[in-house]
Design an enzyme around this catalytic site. Structure first.
Site, PDB file in Angstrom:
ATOM      1  N   GLY A  10       0.962 -28.038 -28.216  1.00  0.00           N
ATOM      2  CA  GLY A  10       0.233 -26.888 -28.776  1.00  0.00           C
ATOM      3  C   GLY A  10       0.921 -26.388 -30.042  1.00  0.00           C
ATOM      4  O   GLY A  10       2.133 -26.259 -30.076  1.00  0.00           O
ATOM      5  N   ARG A  71      -2.004 -34.591 -28.744  1.00  0.00           N
ATOM      6  CA  ARG A  71      -1.602 -34.847 -27.359  1.00  0.00           C
ATOM      7  C   ARG A  71      -1.848 -36.331 -27.123  1.00  0.00           C
ATOM      8  O   ARG A  71      -2.925 -36.844 -27.407  1.00  0.00           O
ATOM      9  CB  ARG A  71      -2.421 -33.995 -26.402  1.00  0.00           C
ATOM     10  CG  ARG A  71      -2.253 -32.508 -26.719  1.00  0.00           C
ATOM     11  CD  ARG A  71      -2.568 -31.645 -25.528  1.00  0.00           C
ATOM     12  NE  ARG A  71      -2.742 -30.260 -25.927  1.00  0.00           N
ATOM     13  CZ  ARG A  71      -1.818 -29.305 -25.791  1.00  0.00           C
ATOM     14  NH1 ARG A  71      -0.638 -29.586 -25.310  1.00  0.00           N
ATOM     15  NH2 ARG A  71      -2.062 -28.071 -26.156  1.00  0.00           N
ATOM     16  N   ASP A 102       7.085 -27.824 -23.372  1.00  0.00           N
ATOM     17  CA  ASP A 102       7.596 -28.549 -22.210  1.00  0.00           C
ATOM     18  C   ASP A 102       7.252 -30.051 -22.243  1.00  0.00           C
ATOM     19  O   ASP A 102       8.116 -30.899 -22.023  1.00  0.00           O
ATOM     20  CB  ASP A 102       7.000 -27.871 -20.959  1.00  0.00           C
ATOM     21  CG  ASP A 102       7.392 -28.569 -19.698  1.00  0.00           C
ATOM     22  OD1 ASP A 102       8.577 -28.441 -19.323  1.00  0.00           O
ATOM     23  OD2 ASP A 102       6.554 -29.259 -19.083  1.00  0.00           O
ATOM     24  N   THR A 124       6.483 -23.008 -29.135  1.00  0.00           N
ATOM     25  CA  THR A 124       5.285 -22.731 -28.328  1.00  0.00           C
ATOM     26  C   THR A 124       5.092 -21.223 -28.254  1.00  0.00           C
ATOM     27  O   THR A 124       6.072 -20.485 -28.132  1.00  0.00           O
ATOM     28  CB  THR A 124       5.389 -23.299 -26.891  1.00  0.00           C
ATOM     29  OG1 THR A 124       4.408 -22.656 -26.060  1.00  0.00           O
ATOM     30  CG2 THR A 124       6.743 -23.053 -26.257  1.00  0.00           C
ATOM     31  N   ASP A 126       3.936 -19.710 -25.814  1.00  0.00           N
ATOM     32  CA  ASP A 126       3.965 -19.260 -24.416  1.00  0.00           C
ATOM     33  C   ASP A 126       5.314 -18.693 -23.956  1.00  0.00           C
ATOM     34  O   ASP A 126       5.379 -18.029 -22.921  1.00  0.00           O
ATOM     35  CB  ASP A 126       3.576 -20.414 -23.484  1.00  0.00           C
ATOM     36  CG  ASP A 126       2.146 -20.872 -23.705  1.00  0.00           C
ATOM     37  OD1 ASP A 126       1.320 -20.037 -24.120  1.00  0.00           O
ATOM     38  OD2 ASP A 126       1.857 -22.054 -23.475  1.00  0.00           O
ATOM     39  N   ASP A 128       7.722 -20.225 -22.573  1.00  0.00           N
ATOM     40  CA  ASP A 128       7.898 -20.716 -21.198  1.00  0.00           C
ATOM     41  C   ASP A 128       8.964 -21.800 -21.086  1.00  0.00           C
ATOM     42  O   ASP A 128       8.958 -22.592 -20.154  1.00  0.00           O
ATOM     43  CB  ASP A 128       6.549 -21.236 -20.655  1.00  0.00           C
ATOM     44  CG  ASP A 128       5.983 -22.376 -21.493  1.00  0.00           C
ATOM     45  OD1 ASP A 128       6.509 -22.647 -22.590  1.00  0.00           O
ATOM     46  OD2 ASP A 128       5.009 -23.013 -21.056  1.00  0.00           O
ATOM     47  N   ARG A 170       0.072 -19.982 -20.045  1.00  0.00           N
ATOM     48  CA  ARG A 170       0.184 -20.984 -18.957  1.00  0.00           C
ATOM     49  C   ARG A 170       0.884 -20.363 -17.741  1.00  0.00           C
ATOM     50  O   ARG A 170       0.427 -19.358 -17.236  1.00  0.00           O
ATOM     51  CB  ARG A 170       0.914 -22.237 -19.459  1.00  0.00           C
ATOM     52  CG  ARG A 170       0.147 -22.910 -20.587  1.00  0.00           C
ATOM     53  CD  ARG A 170       0.374 -24.370 -20.638  1.00  0.00           C
ATOM     54  NE  ARG A 170       1.690 -24.696 -21.178  1.00  0.00           N
ATOM     55  CZ  ARG A 170       2.003 -25.897 -21.641  1.00  0.00           C
ATOM     56  NH1 ARG A 170       1.109 -26.870 -21.618  1.00  0.00           N
ATOM     57  NH2 ARG A 170       3.193 -26.125 -22.129  1.00  0.00           N
TER      58      ARG A 170
HETATM   59  P1  ADP Z   1       3.608 -29.021 -25.128  1.00  0.00           P
HETATM   60  O1  ADP Z   1       4.711 -29.761 -25.797  1.00  0.00           O
HETATM   61  O2  ADP Z   1       3.082 -27.889 -25.948  1.00  0.00           O
HETATM   62  O3  ADP Z   1       3.946 -28.637 -23.692  1.00  0.00           O
HETATM   63  P2  ADP Z   1       1.948 -31.209 -24.048  1.00  0.00           P
HETATM   64  O4  ADP Z   1       2.218 -30.877 -22.626  1.00  0.00           O
HETATM   65  O5  ADP Z   1       0.570 -31.631 -24.435  1.00  0.00           O
HETATM   66  O6  ADP Z   1       2.337 -29.999 -25.033  1.00  0.00           O
HETATM   67  O7  ADP Z   1       2.947 -32.393 -24.456  1.00  0.00           O
HETATM   68  C1  ADP Z   1       2.924 -32.941 -25.757  1.00  0.00           C
HETATM   69  C2  ADP Z   1       3.007 -34.436 -25.685  1.00  0.00           C
HETATM   70  O8  ADP Z   1       4.267 -34.844 -25.126  1.00  0.00           O
HETATM   71  C3  ADP Z   1       1.999 -35.118 -24.759  1.00  0.00           C
HETATM   72  O9  ADP Z   1       0.716 -35.227 -25.356  1.00  0.00           O
HETATM   73  C4  ADP Z   1       2.641 -36.472 -24.551  1.00  0.00           C
HETATM   74  O10 ADP Z   1       2.437 -37.309 -25.687  1.00  0.00           O
HETATM   75  C5  ADP Z   1       4.125 -36.109 -24.502  1.00  0.00           C
HETATM   76  N1  ADP Z   1       4.579 -36.032 -23.102  1.00  0.00           N
HETATM   77  C6  ADP Z   1       4.322 -35.070 -22.202  1.00  0.00           C
HETATM   78  N2  ADP Z   1       4.870 -35.346 -21.013  1.00  0.00           N
HETATM   79  C7  ADP Z   1       5.496 -36.540 -21.139  1.00  0.00           C
HETATM   80  C8  ADP Z   1       6.269 -37.385 -20.265  1.00  0.00           C
HETATM   81  N3  ADP Z   1       6.490 -37.056 -18.989  1.00  0.00           N
HETATM   82  N4  ADP Z   1       6.768 -38.535 -20.781  1.00  0.00           N
HETATM   83  C9  ADP Z   1       6.548 -38.876 -22.070  1.00  0.00           C
HETATM   84  N5  ADP Z   1       5.835 -38.135 -22.930  1.00  0.00           N
HETATM   85  C10 ADP Z   1       5.316 -36.991 -22.490  1.00  0.00           C
END
Ligand code: ADP
Length: 316
Positions: A10, A71, A102, A124, A126, A128, A170
């Site tokens: 995000g 994403r 995260d 972020t 959030d 969080d 979230r």
């Molecule tokens: P944020 O970083 O804001 O929490 P996302 O949860 O969408 O946003 O995570 C961003 C990107 O990080 C995901 O689209 C994916 O490419 C990568 N990602 C998330 N979780 C994993 C994981 N367990 N292993 C590898 N890459 C991951």
């Protein structure tokens, strides 16, 4: 060193200021800095550009992320990440700074396990992420929400309404708590501070009998259907009620001065950690000081409940 930087997940106001700080401080220490487009997608597709002092000119004040974000669920697959690691190695890039939340950290930790020098920077709205008091973008989002609450109060007071305002966050109620306190909300409902609906409606009835003209309810997303709650309040309390879902507007806008400073400090600190051959860690701010913790100490950990939560009952 050759350092790459990306923004992922995000978007948050101040991400650009963070990239700018990496570039400017990196150049100052004699490093080359590459910007990866669209988060982990650009890493896999080898879509990156050399960033110079000039290329981040004007970025301090801009919302969103000029590098783009995305994403990419496939990044969880080892074969996809292997491609990403190869692309960096082929270019002789030694280290990667990931700015995000995260999920971005989870991706970063997987890359660290594959031998890359990774630093995480919390970006972020959030707030969080464990290991830091504040994340880049949170302060700006709070300002945006407070502005919305102030405006909604004007109209809800004129119409004698209960205004319900759903905010992002979230699993974290920090946005609701900070903005709710700043906006003088009567009720602040978060995952950490759940509220009994019947009790709340009883209190609202009492407010009506006392002659109050309005009430504000700030609630974190995904707890309940706010439009249904508005209908229930209208049916049972004597006040009419409306719900407003603030949505993506909370992500936009120029970063606040606090976020510009936070992002400038964190971006610079990330480069300085690399200078000292420290990596596999995430940057944070604790008691106004820059700190760092290993990815493993942050991912999957719970944030301690912010002390402002105890203020909610006393001032609302
Ligand atoms: P944020 O970083 O804001 O929490 P996302 O949860 O969408 O946003 O995570 C961003 C990107 O990080 C995901 O689209 C994916 O490419 C990568 N990602 C998330 N979780 C994993 C994981 N367990 N292993 C590898 N890459 C991951």
């Amino acid at each position: 060193m050759k350092i790459a930087v990306l923004t992922s997940g995000g978007d948050a106001p101040g991400m650009n200021a963070g990239v700018r700080a990496v570039v400017r401080s990196g150049n100052l220490y004699g490093h080359e800095v590459y910007g990866i487009k669209d988060g982990y997608m650009g890493l896999v597709e080898d879509n990156m550009i050399l960033l110079t002092h000039q290329s981040v000119s004007g970025m301090l004040t801009k919302g969103g992320t000029f590098l783009g974000t995305s994403r990419l669920p496939e990044f969880k697959e080892l074969s996809v990440r292997k491609n990403a690691v190869k692309n960096l190695k082929d270019r002789g890039i030694d280290a990667l700074i990931v700015i995000g939340g995260d999920g971005t950290y989870r991706g970063g930790m997987e890359l660290a396990k594959m031998g890359l020098k990774i630093i995480g920077v919390p970006g972020t709205i959030d707030n969080d992420i464990p290991g830091t008091d504040f994340t880049i973008g949170f302060n700006t989002a709070v300002e945006t929400i407070v502005d919305a609450i102030d405006k909604l109060r004007d109209t809800s007071s004129s119409h004698q309404r209960v205004s319900i305002i759903e905010v992002m966050g979230r699993s974290s109620g920090d946005l609701a708590v900070y903005a709710g306190i700043c906006g003088g909300a009567e009720f602040i409902i978060t995952p950490e501070n759940p509220m009994n609906k019947e009790d709340m409606i009883d209190k609202i009835k009492k407010y009506k009998n006392e002659g109050r003209r309005h009430a504000i309810v700030v609630i974190t997303e995904k707890i309940l259907d706010v439009h249904q709650l508005a209908e229930e309040i209208t049916e049972k309390s004597g006040f009419s009620s409306r719900a407003t879902v603030l949505g993506y507007i909370q992500r936009g806008g120029a970063p606040s001065p606090d976020d510009r400073i936070l992002a400038s400090r964190m971006g610079t600190y990330a480069v300085e950690l690399l200078n000292d051959d420290i990596y596999g860690v995430c940057v944070g701010i604790r008691d106004s000081r820059m700190v760092h913790l290993p990815f493993a100490n942050i991912i999957g950990q719970k944030r301690p409940k912010n002390e402002l939560y105890s203020l909610v009952k006393k001032v609302s």
